[in-house]
Design a protein around this motif. Structure first.
Motif, short mmCIF file in Angstrom:
data_model
loop_
_atom_site.label_atom_id
_atom_site.label_comp_id
_atom_site.label_asym_id
_atom_site.label_seq_id
_atom_site.Cartn_x
_atom_site.Cartn_y
_atom_site.Cartn_z
N LEU A 190 1.03 -1.08 -0.24
CA LEU A 190 -0.33 -0.40 0.51
C LEU A 190 0.85 1.26 0.19
O LEU A 190 1.88 1.15 0.97
CB LEU A 190 -1.06 -0.14 0.66
CG LEU A 190 -1.69 -0.80 0.82
CD1 LEU A 190 -2.85 -1.19 2.16
CD2 LEU A 190 -2.83 -1.04 -0.13
N THR A 191 0.72 1.94 -1.37
CA THR A 191 1.62 3.23 -1.18
C THR A 191 0.55 4.39 -0.70
O THR A 191 -0.41 4.43 -0.66
CB THR A 191 1.97 3.78 -2.48
OG1 THR A 191 0.81 3.12 -3.39
CG2 THR A 191 3.03 2.51 -2.63
N LYS A 192 0.95 5.84 -0.21
CA LYS A 192 0.15 6.66 -0.64
C LYS A 192 -0.98 6.79 0.11
O LYS A 192 -1.43 7.70 -0.01
CB LYS A 192 0.36 7.61 -2.02
CG LYS A 192 1.78 7.75 -2.90
CD LYS A 192 0.61 7.93 -4.52
CE LYS A 192 0.43 9.22 -4.67
NZ LYS A 192 0.72 9.59 -6.25
N TYR A 193 -0.40 5.89 1.41
CA TYR A 193 -2.07 5.82 2.16
C TYR A 193 -1.96 6.89 2.97
O TYR A 193 -1.15 7.04 3.89
CB TYR A 193 -1.55 4.69 3.19
CG TYR A 193 -2.42 3.70 3.82
CD1 TYR A 193 -3.54 4.61 4.35
CD2 TYR A 193 -1.85 2.82 4.26
CE1 TYR A 193 -4.57 4.15 4.83
CE2 TYR A 193 -3.05 2.36 5.33
CZ TYR A 193 -4.45 2.37 5.57
OH TYR A 193 -4.83 2.09 6.23
N ASP A 194 -3.08 7.66 3.54
CA ASP A 194 -3.45 8.48 4.26
C ASP A 194 -4.10 8.19 5.12
O ASP A 194 -5.67 7.97 5.32
CB ASP A 194 -3.93 9.98 3.40
CG ASP A 194 -5.00 10.60 4.96
OD1 ASP A 194 -4.19 10.96 5.63
OD2 ASP A 194 -4.87 12.17 3.91
N ARG A 195 -3.86 7.64 6.29
CA ARG A 195 -4.84 6.99 7.63
C ARG A 195 -5.81 7.66 8.27
O ARG A 195 -6.70 7.83 8.50
CB ARG A 195 -4.05 6.57 8.40
CG ARG A 195 -2.87 5.44 8.35
CD ARG A 195 -2.41 4.73 9.14
NE ARG A 195 -0.91 3.93 8.56
CZ ARG A 195 -1.51 2.80 8.40
NH1 ARG A 195 -2.80 2.35 8.64
NH2 ARG A 195 -1.18 2.07 8.29
N ARG A 196 -5.89 9.14 7.58
CA ARG A 196 -7.29 9.69 7.75
C ARG A 196 -8.15 9.97 6.94
O ARG A 196 -9.64 10.01 7.67
CB ARG A 196 -6.46 11.08 8.53
CG ARG A 196 -4.98 11.84 9.23
CD ARG A 196 -4.95 13.02 8.77
NE ARG A 196 -4.40 13.06 7.11
CZ ARG A 196 -4.12 14.43 6.82
NH1 ARG A 196 -3.23 15.35 7.53
NH2 ARG A 196 -3.82 14.13 5.40
N LEU A 197 -8.15 9.40 5.69
CA LEU A 197 -8.99 9.40 5.12
C LEU A 197 -9.67 7.42 5.17
O LEU A 197 -8.71 6.55 5.21
CB LEU A 197 -8.42 8.65 3.48
CG LEU A 197 -8.02 10.40 2.64
CD1 LEU A 197 -7.63 10.80 1.82
CD2 LEU A 197 -9.63 11.05 3.04
N ALA A 198 -11.08 7.97 5.63
CA ALA A 198 -11.81 6.54 5.89
C ALA A 198 -12.13 5.08 4.58
O ALA A 198 -11.33 4.87 5.13
CB ALA A 198 -13.37 7.10 5.85
N ILE A 199 -11.67 6.32 3.24
CA ILE A 199 -12.37 5.05 2.24
C ILE A 199 -10.30 4.76 2.34
O ILE A 199 -10.21 3.51 1.64
CB ILE A 199 -12.10 6.14 0.27
CG1 ILE A 199 -12.26 5.07 -0.83
CG2 ILE A 199 -10.50 6.53 0.53
CD1 ILE A 199 -13.56 4.41 -0.59
N HIS A 200 -9.41 4.87 2.44
CA HIS A 200 -7.83 4.17 2.50
C HIS A 200 -7.66 3.34 3.52
O HIS A 200 -8.12 1.97 2.89
CB HIS A 200 -6.84 4.89 2.93
CG HIS A 200 -6.14 6.02 1.94
ND1 HIS A 200 -5.34 6.96 1.15
CD2 HIS A 200 -6.92 6.53 0.36
CE1 HIS A 200 -5.46 7.62 -0.28
NE2 HIS A 200 -6.44 7.21 -0.43
#
Ligand SMILES: Nc1ncnc2c1ncn2[C@@H]1O[C@H](COP(=O)(O)OP(=O)(O)O)[C@@H](O)[C@H]1O
Ligand SMILES: [Mg+2]
Length: 268
Positions: A190-200
């Motif tokens: 997993l790349t460019k992972y933004d943990r604040r984003l529910a979709i991620h």
């Protein structure tokens, strides 16, 4: 003998080139000799080290394009370059490759085996060979599947990037059934992972449910530091050694080596 890893996802912008470059930095810091193969006509990885002008210096005969030309028989010492970073070597890309990468799903022709044969000859000088690929599954990506031991699939935890995973798994199966029976998946990263984003978070959970341990436990976060490192043309660990982006990159490199060791592939 190096382990050869194809970095593949037909979706563009998912972090294939970044993964190659920044992982190379982390692996080289750990004492591994890393050969990067810029197998993309866009030559982004080469530009990532030497800029556009630098990348344009490499023509068909002194870049990866030479491997796809039956009239040229390049020797590893002739076309592999040292970089400014100890332990990182680069086989440059070239836009001359673009007219070779047109065919969808070619018959397994000499172009594929040329890359395999070339890397077999270079193999003894490196521990890890990472092949960066174009955003397609045409000839170049297929040649890398024929030439590799393992496949790493970088994917942003988003719909389109994730849609790229199945075609790569199909490509692995096709190579296994044909010219490369020993090919196997190293993992999905997993790349460019933004943990604040529910979709991620949702795609992370979905992928783990579906692909289980094939998904790397570690991941690469979305971070401006990667853009800055790219701008400075340096691997992450050379840009800001003490940063979350750097630690994450090192964790991925360690997991990669662990996965190789677990399957007794060389270089670990
Ligand atoms: N972890 C990250 N955080 C932020 N930006 C990133 C990250 N990884 C890559 N990028 C940026 O995203 C863009 C696409 O990445 P790239 O590695 O070129 O993808 P690909 O090779 O799959 O097309 C580049 O501009 C790169 O700087
Ligand atoms: Mg790329």
């Amino acid at each position: 003998m190096a382990v050869v890893i194809a970095v593949v996802n037909p979706k563009g912008g998912v972090g294939k080139t970044s993964t190659c470059k920044h992982l190379a930095g982390a692996l080289a810091r750990q004492g591994r000799r890393v050969l990067l193969v810029d197998n993309d006509p866009q030559a982004s990885l080469t530009k990532g080290f030497w800029g556009k002008a630098g990348a344009n210096l490499f023509g068909p005969n002194d870049s990866v394009a030479a491997l796809y030309d039956p009239r040229v028989m390049p020797m590893p010492g002739g076309i592999i370059r040292v970089t400014d970073f100890p332990g990182i070597y680069l086989l440059p890309g070239s836009r001359a490759l673009s007219d070779r990468n047109m065919t969808p799903r070619p018959a397994w022709a000499s172009a594929e085996s040329a890359m395999r044969d070339f890397l077999a000859e270079a193999s003894a000088d490196y521990d890890v060979i990472l092949i960066d690929n174009p955003p397609s599954l045409y000839l170049c990506s297929h040649a890398s599947l024929v030439a590799s031991d393992r496949v790493l699939i970088p994917a942003e935890p988003e719909d389109l990037a994730v849609q790229g995973i199945e075609p790569v798994l199909d490509g692995i199966a096709a190579a296994q059934a044909g010219p490369n029976p020993d090919l196997s998946l190293l993992g999905i990263l997993l790349t460019k992972y933004d943990r604040r984003l529910a979709i991620h978070n949702a795609f992370d959970a979905l992928l783990r449910e579906y692909h289980g341990n094939d998904v790397f436990r570690s991941s690469i976060p979305l971070s401006n530091d990667f853009k800055l490192a790219d701008n400075h043309r340096v691997p992450m660990v050379s840009h800001r050694a003490n940063s979350a982006a750097s630690w994450a990159t090192i964790a991925v490199a360690e997991e990669l080596l662990g996965r190789l060791a677990a399957t007794k592939v060389a270089a670990a």
